[in-house]
Design a protein around this motif. Sequence first.
Motif, PDB file in Angstrom:
ATOM      1  N   ASP A  50      47.957  38.120  40.266  1.00 18.68           N
ATOM      2  CA  ASP A  50      48.841  39.135  40.580  1.00 18.68           C
ATOM      3  C   ASP A  50      49.437  39.871  39.406  1.00 18.68           C
ATOM      4  O   ASP A  50      49.788  39.362  38.470  1.00 18.68           O
ATOM      5  CB  ASP A  50      50.126  38.362  41.277  1.00 18.68           C
ATOM      6  CG  ASP A  50      49.673  37.278  42.619  1.00 18.68           C
ATOM      7  OD1 ASP A  50      48.552  37.298  42.823  1.00 18.68           O
ATOM      8  OD2 ASP A  50      50.324  37.156  43.491  1.00 18.68           O
ATOM      9  N   HIS A  51      49.728  41.104  39.520  1.00 17.13           N
ATOM     10  CA  HIS A  51      49.971  42.064  38.574  1.00 17.13           C
ATOM     11  C   HIS A  51      48.783  43.052  38.497  1.00 17.13           C
ATOM     12  O   HIS A  51      48.775  44.250  38.775  1.00 17.13           O
ATOM     13  CB  HIS A  51      50.601  41.629  37.385  1.00 17.13           C
ATOM     14  CG  HIS A  51      52.155  40.924  37.494  1.00 17.13           C
ATOM     15  ND1 HIS A  51      53.315  41.830  37.795  1.00 17.13           N
ATOM     16  CD2 HIS A  51      52.452  39.643  37.579  1.00 17.13           C
ATOM     17  CE1 HIS A  51      54.306  41.144  37.846  1.00 17.13           C
ATOM     18  NE2 HIS A  51      53.828  39.801  37.741  1.00 17.13           N
ATOM     19  N   GLU A  95      50.367  34.943  29.946  1.00 16.55           N
ATOM     20  CA  GLU A  95      50.775  36.119  29.327  1.00 16.55           C
ATOM     21  C   GLU A  95      51.414  36.128  28.232  1.00 16.55           C
ATOM     22  O   GLU A  95      51.937  34.761  28.041  1.00 16.55           O
ATOM     23  CB  GLU A  95      51.736  36.743  30.519  1.00 16.55           C
ATOM     24  CG  GLU A  95      52.043  38.318  30.005  1.00 16.55           C
ATOM     25  CD  GLU A  95      50.984  39.258  30.542  1.00 16.55           C
ATOM     26  OE1 GLU A  95      50.234  40.022  29.719  1.00 16.55           O
ATOM     27  OE2 GLU A  95      50.720  39.337  31.835  1.00 16.55           O
ATOM     28  N   GLN A 101      50.063  41.555  33.152  1.00 17.90           N
ATOM     29  CA  GLN A 101      50.957  42.319  33.472  1.00 17.90           C
ATOM     30  C   GLN A 101      51.513  43.320  32.364  1.00 17.90           C
ATOM     31  O   GLN A 101      51.853  44.286  32.381  1.00 17.90           O
ATOM     32  CB  GLN A 101      52.436  41.596  33.930  1.00 17.90           C
ATOM     33  CG  GLN A 101      53.619  42.427  34.348  1.00 17.90           C
ATOM     34  CD  GLN A 101      54.522  41.446  34.527  1.00 17.90           C
ATOM     35  OE1 GLN A 101      54.586  40.245  34.594  1.00 17.90           O
ATOM     36  NE2 GLN A 101      55.944  42.183  34.820  1.00 17.90           N
ATOM     37  N   THR A 155      47.887  44.874  35.753  1.00 17.19           N
ATOM     38  CA  THR A 155      48.409  46.338  35.445  1.00 17.19           C
ATOM     39  C   THR A 155      47.442  46.703  34.359  1.00 17.19           C
ATOM     40  O   THR A 155      47.037  48.009  34.219  1.00 17.19           O
ATOM     41  CB  THR A 155      49.830  46.079  35.018  1.00 17.19           C
ATOM     42  OG1 THR A 155      50.504  45.717  35.891  1.00 17.19           O
ATOM     43  CG2 THR A 155      50.308  47.774  34.620  1.00 17.19           C
ATOM     44  N   GLU A 184      56.515  47.818  38.346  1.00 13.02           N
ATOM     45  CA  GLU A 184      56.225  49.114  37.680  1.00 13.02           C
ATOM     46  C   GLU A 184      57.223  50.255  38.041  1.00 13.02           C
ATOM     47  O   GLU A 184      57.859  50.885  36.888  1.00 13.02           O
ATOM     48  CB  GLU A 184      54.872  49.976  37.834  1.00 13.02           C
ATOM     49  CG  GLU A 184      53.651  49.233  37.252  1.00 13.02           C
ATOM     50  CD  GLU A 184      53.305  47.900  37.678  1.00 13.02           C
ATOM     51  OE1 GLU A 184      53.050  46.803  37.304  1.00 13.02           O
ATOM     52  OE2 GLU A 184      53.423  47.525  39.093  1.00 13.02           O
ATOM     53  N   ASP A 201      57.177  41.255  44.873  1.00  8.65           N
ATOM     54  CA  ASP A 201      57.431  40.515  43.914  1.00  8.65           C
ATOM     55  C   ASP A 201      59.014  40.653  43.804  1.00  8.65           C
ATOM     56  O   ASP A 201      59.862  40.710  42.631  1.00  8.65           O
ATOM     57  CB  ASP A 201      56.806  41.264  42.623  1.00  8.65           C
ATOM     58  CG  ASP A 201      57.222  40.312  41.186  1.00  8.65           C
ATOM     59  OD1 ASP A 201      57.341  38.826  41.522  1.00  8.65           O
ATOM     60  OD2 ASP A 201      56.975  40.839  40.211  1.00  8.65           O
ATOM     61  N   HIS A 248      49.777  34.505  37.800  1.00  9.96           N
ATOM     62  CA  HIS A 248      50.196  35.968  37.247  1.00  9.96           C
ATOM     63  C   HIS A 248      49.495  36.277  35.953  1.00  9.96           C
ATOM     64  O   HIS A 248      49.305  35.398  34.920  1.00  9.96           O
ATOM     65  CB  HIS A 248      51.627  35.667  36.573  1.00  9.96           C
ATOM     66  CG  HIS A 248      52.954  35.282  37.612  1.00  9.96           C
ATOM     67  ND1 HIS A 248      52.848  34.453  38.714  1.00  9.96           N
ATOM     68  CD2 HIS A 248      53.923  36.129  38.021  1.00  9.96           C
ATOM     69  CE1 HIS A 248      53.954  34.532  39.440  1.00  9.96           C
ATOM     70  NE2 HIS A 248      54.665  35.495  39.151  1.00  9.96           N
TER      71      HIS A 248
END
Length: 389
Positions: free
Chosen positions: A249-250, A201, A230, A252, A276, A301, A227
């Motif tokens: 994971d995430h 990220e 996100q 979004t 979120e 999480d 991850h």
Amino acid sequence: MSAATLIRNIGELTTNVAADGDPCGTLRDAAVLIEDGRIAWVGPDSDGSGQLEVVDAGGRAVIPGFVDSHTHTVFGGDRADEFEARMTGTPYAAGGIRRTVAATRAATDDELRARLAGFAAELRAQGTTTFEVKTGYGLDLETEERLARLAAEATPEVTFLGAHVVPAEFADDRDAYVDLVCGPMLDACAPHSRWVDVFCERGAFTPDESRRVLEAGIARGLLPRVHGNQLGPGAGVRLATSMGAASVDHCTYLDDADIAALAASDTVATLLPGVEFSTRHPYPDARRMLDAGVTVALASDCNPGSSFTSSMPLMIALAVREMGMTTAEAVWAATAGGARALRRDDVGMIAPGMRADLVLLDAPTRVHLAYRPGVPLVAQVWKDGVATA
């Protein structure tokens, strides 16, 4: 409890054994036989119990124990002030992780162990019977090894997350920190871990750095997870699917290529709606993923910065209210989906041979998990056939 237990008079049983177009394998007026910690039989209700210990469900619903495949529950300190600031308009950024790192490094093993035990009890009381724990709040060799070792006392599902963020002392030499993660830190943590994870990220690790970390973990026998996606669009999903990661994971912020890559892979999209809720970021579009054929899991999480909740029932309620999921889909994602994300074939379902991990709800149907948010509906939990709450 005796070695054999019959739970009968179950009004609605969610088995997750797909049948007749129902992925939840719902049975009415059902019973479950437990023997020696495993499911021995599932079928229609009967009072022919013989010498068995009988639990009368009273027409209430039974579901598999929740499988929480993403937690960060071994740490020191508190970040309530950050949450309060976000509620008044301060945007979330991953930099707060370094505050938890400082508190975690200062904590003793006994302090960390006691706090983790408290979270484990909290999870179990809310119906979670299998959970994962990540490191990532040490970010030095000694503390990361401590976190992995302590997590392994609580669960076999331990994830090495030395690549959470770059610690302050390496701010001017990222390469040296990646070298540490991929070398001595992994060597110290791998004996206590099953998984290797990386925060791919902006503000954390680049795709190239992330790939290097995952490859180093795989070389030591660990299984990869990521991850990703996100805080904005990124390479996390593509990295995870290209490397055969169990989950990303995430999720979004996904584009069409991300959705297609997930749908064509065995990588589970683990959604974390507690984040979120706490950060005021947009919720993932679970409906879009499910309609495209993506396997979706839900997890808490649980962490001190962006989602300080251990409640899987809350994740279900948020998924239904905010992410376009039906209650059946959300319950499946919080049980069988979590099992898929951990590549476990012994939990997340109620079927002969599976671990006897079950939850009796103080409700006639699983719909109440979303219909009555915030209400403690878990009446009884069995872990490996033993009543625990």
